[in-house]
Design an enzyme around this catalytic site. Structure first.
Site, short mmCIF file in Angstrom:
data_model
loop_
_atom_site.label_atom_id
_atom_site.label_comp_id
_atom_site.label_asym_id
_atom_site.label_seq_id
_atom_site.Cartn_x
_atom_site.Cartn_y
_atom_site.Cartn_z
CB SER A 179 1.79 -7.84 1.52
OG SER A 179 0.48 -7.88 1.75
CB THR A 195 -0.93 0.01 1.33
OG1 THR A 195 -1.87 -1.08 1.09
CG2 THR A 195 -1.79 1.20 1.22
CB THR A 236 -0.03 -3.43 6.46
OG1 THR A 236 -1.22 -3.17 5.89
CG2 THR A 236 0.89 -2.15 6.62
CG ASP A 237 -3.50 -6.75 3.91
OD1 ASP A 237 -3.85 -6.19 4.75
OD2 ASP A 237 -4.14 -6.71 2.69
#
Length: 358
Positions: A79, A42, A113-114
């Site tokens: 990710s 992101t 970030t996931d």
């Protein structure tokens, strides 16, 4: 009305005195070199395209005060699109940089970030250097009001440049906080303070004046890790299966039949299973699959011998050899460690040792 008159030149004298008292800014040649290895996420995902590694570096005002930035583009993906083969390639590349460029102070890796916590822990175990690897990301994209990516990236560079960051393994830096890669967990789908270390607390903070550490992780990682992926070409399949009321063990059997070499059980409470899951676990272990018990609770330690039969007595000895206690690792991180453990050994005692030490 009373008007106070200043002596001529007083403002100039005041400014000169402040300048003399203030510390001199670091010169470019005095600050350490830090390299960004960008993978995407992101933090790069603006409307109409993706920011490159070069553009990310250019987005950090004042970086020259803290580090001399370098950059390279490893990938530019969400990710969740990174493959395990790319994980291996990334770890090998970071090891290569540290090996061939001894003057580099540290590395910064961008990630979505996931799955950031999984990638960070994988690098914690496979990048075998005392120099810091700092993983950063952002919750908002560059086209969104309140985008925090540039701030997180700048703080990541500051941490990577800090001598105090050495020897602490891979670090997760977002929202002014430093967490250990092993411990950090994404706790909220949207909020900026999503990455936290439940139970143990942050390692430190990144403030305006300095990078401040308060504690250091004690588990094996980085330079002390035994996981050398230089010759590893693929990671073994390990699946994660959740425990819920009345869960069917067929999912565990299906994973074993599909070729999983390991299964991580995200158990209820201190590792309890439900429904027909114990039969599924017995089936898997008899097929040679290693089963690691963890907790879905978000924190807490699973000790050896806990879990697996809904609170009843544990499995018979012949079935328990491949039952591994996941200690305090989150299920997704237990998966990372089990994949790496299986690249080195099939000895149950050795794998349990690894879960105890790492």
């Amino acid at each position: 009305m009373l008007i106070r008159m200043r002596r001529p030149g007083s403002a100039l004298l005041f400014a000169l005195s402040i300048a003399l008292l203030a510390p001199a800014p670091a010169r470019a040649q005095d600050v350490p070199r830090v390299r960004l290895v960008a993978t995407g996420g992101t933090i790069s995902n603006k409307t109409g395209g993706r920011l490159t590694a070069e553009e990310l570096v250019q987005s950090m005002p004042g970086i020259e005060r803290y580090a001399k930035p370098e950059f390279e583009q490893f990938s530019n993906l969400a990710s969740s699109e990174l493959t395990l083969d790319q994980w291996l390639a990334l770890a090998k590349r970071l090891n290569e940089i540290f090996r061939t460029d001894p003057g580099i102070a540290g590395l910064v890796v961008t990630s979505g970030t996931d799955t950031l916590e999984e990638l960070a822990y994988f690098l914690d175990l496979t990048v075998r250097s005392d120099k810091p690897v700092v993983v950063v990301g952002s919750m908002r994209n560059p086209s969104t009001l309140g985008y925090e990516g540039a701030a997180n990236l700048l703080e990541g560079f500051r941490v990577a440049a800090s001598p105090d960051a050495r020897g602490k393994g891979a670090l997760v830096v977002l929202n002014d906080e430093i967490n250990a890669a092993r411990e950090a967990t994404k706790t909220d789908a949207l909020r900026l303070n999503t990455f936290q270390t439940r139970g143990y607390g942050i390692l430190g903070v990144v403030d305006g004046d300095r990078v401040a550490f308060y504690r250091a992780p004690l588990k094996r990682q980085a330079a002390r890790s035994e996981f050398d992926v230089t010759s590893v070409t693929t990671l073994p399949r390990v699946d994660v299966i959740l425990v819920y009321q009345g869960a069917d063990g067929d999912l565990i059997k299906a994973a074993a039949d599909a070729g999983a070499r390991g299964i991580v059980i995200a158990g209820a409470g201190a590792g309890a299973t439900s429904g027909t899951q114990p039969a599924g676990i017995d089936y898997a272990t008899k097929k040679g699959v290693f089963v690691v018990t963890t907790t879905r609770a978000g924190s807490g330690r699973i000790a050896a011998g806990r879990g697996g039969r809904g609170g009843a007595a544990g499995p018979p000895p012949e079935e328990s050899r491949r039952r591994i206690a996941g200690e305090d690792l989150a299920p997704v991180k237990a998966r990372v460690l089990l994949m790496l453990a299986l690249t080195r050994t099939s000895d149950p005692a050795e794998i349990q040792r690894m879960f105890t030490e790492y």
